[in-house]
Design an enzyme around this catalytic site. Structure first.
Site, PDB file in Angstrom:
ATOM      1  N   ASP A  13      29.401  11.090  -1.106  1.00  0.00           N
ATOM      2  CA  ASP A  13      29.046  12.197  -1.570  1.00  0.00           C
ATOM      3  C   ASP A  13      30.203  13.104  -1.364  1.00  0.00           C
ATOM      4  O   ASP A  13      31.194  12.412  -0.593  1.00  0.00           O
ATOM      5  CB  ASP A  13      27.963  12.852  -0.831  1.00  0.00           C
ATOM      6  CG  ASP A  13      27.528  14.029  -1.267  1.00  0.00           C
ATOM      7  OD1 ASP A  13      27.720  14.623  -2.448  1.00  0.00           O
ATOM      8  OD2 ASP A  13      27.110  15.050  -0.600  1.00  0.00           O
ATOM      9  N   ASP A  15      30.862  17.218  -1.099  1.00  0.00           N
ATOM     10  CA  ASP A  15      30.488  18.181  -0.177  1.00  0.00           C
ATOM     11  C   ASP A  15      29.585  17.878   0.999  1.00  0.00           C
ATOM     12  O   ASP A  15      28.607  17.203   0.952  1.00  0.00           O
ATOM     13  CB  ASP A  15      29.926  19.479  -0.754  1.00  0.00           C
ATOM     14  CG  ASP A  15      31.070  20.086  -1.801  1.00  0.00           C
ATOM     15  OD1 ASP A  15      31.975  20.280  -1.598  1.00  0.00           O
ATOM     16  OD2 ASP A  15      30.286  20.036  -3.218  1.00  0.00           O
TER      17      ASP A  15
END
Length: 266
Positions: A13, A15
């Protein structure tokens, strides 16, 4: 797969894992460089469907992370790949911005308001009542309903903003039709990402900061899952769920070779 040594490819991922508020998190630059130096296949994943990979690569560079655009996989790209697999050369009416419109164009789709095969709802900062009305009517006429991601809100400096999931819910209420959601936590997004880099679930790891999207989707896709505590999850959050990641790390710096380990492995 409980052993990290068996991981040959990585999905991560963005953020909360690599960056936080446009600042690189500790160890993120070193981990990306480590993967590039060793030729480890990897993709940076995001549910954000507003931006193209080129836009996101530029954003990451300003944060101090050198990630090539071909190493970025968005919910928009996953949505376009899914639509192409289902109906090559199809057509779509789109609510969204350059991320999703560019992805669909590159997948060979025609964007139209006339009898489209799909209504695709993505994220935008300029939701139009007119466009939402058009989407509702087209779905009522038989267009298939797709959403790039389920996120109900997005962040801003002034507080939460309505996002894809909230607009999709409005359309569902008006039509009685639920969208097919391609982005996380649908493991479809991970499978399409693995297809892009030629990876297999047996030797792929997923790094995320959310139990309810990254980790559950990673488990359902059969990946080695790593939860980092630099995003929204903490150890008390883990206890709320009936599933567990393979590892819990304080941050991605613990994945950098030569860094001291502080992980809790299961």
């Amino acid at each position: 797969m409980a052993n990290r040594d068996e991981v040959e490819c990585w999905l991560t991922d963005m953020d909360g894992v690599l960056v936080h508020e446009n600042e690189a998190l500790p160890g993120a630059a070193e981990l990306i460089q480590q993967w590039r130096d060793t030729g480890t296949p990897f993709l940076v994943l995001t549910n954000n469907s507003i931006f193209t990979p080129r836009d996101l690569a530029a954003r990451l560079r300003t944060s101090g992370l050198d990630v090539p655009e071909e190493a970025i996989w968005t919910s928009a790209l996953a949505t376009a790949a899914f639509c192409k697999s289902q109906m090559p050369g199809g057509s779509a009416f789109v609510i969204g911005e350059a991320g999703i419109t560019t992805a669909l164009h590159e997948a060979g789709f025609i964007l139209t308001e006339t009898n489209p095969d799909y209504v695709v709802v993505g994220e935008t900062r300029n939701y139009s009542f007119e466009a939402i009305t058009k989407a509702i009517r087209l779905i009522g006429q038989g267009a298939r309903f797709i959403a790039t991601n389920p996120d109900a809100t997005g962040p801003s400096a002034d507080g939460p903003l309505p996002a894809t999931g909230a607009i999709a819910a409005l359309i569902t209420k008006a039509t009685g039709r639920e969208p097919y959601v391609v982005g996380k936590p649908n493991p479809m997004m991970f499978r399409s990402a693995m297809n892009k880099i030629g990876a297999h679930s047996e030797n792929t790891g997923m790094i995320g900061d959310r139990m309810d999207t990254d980790i559950v989707a990673g488990i359902e896709a059969g990946l080695h899952t790593v939860l980092v505590l630099t995003g929204i999850s903490d150890k008390s959050e883990i206890e709320k769920y009936p599933f567990r990641p393979n590892e819990v790390l304080h941050g991605v710096h613990e994945l950098v070779v030569g860094e001291p380990l502080e992980s809790d492995s299961i």
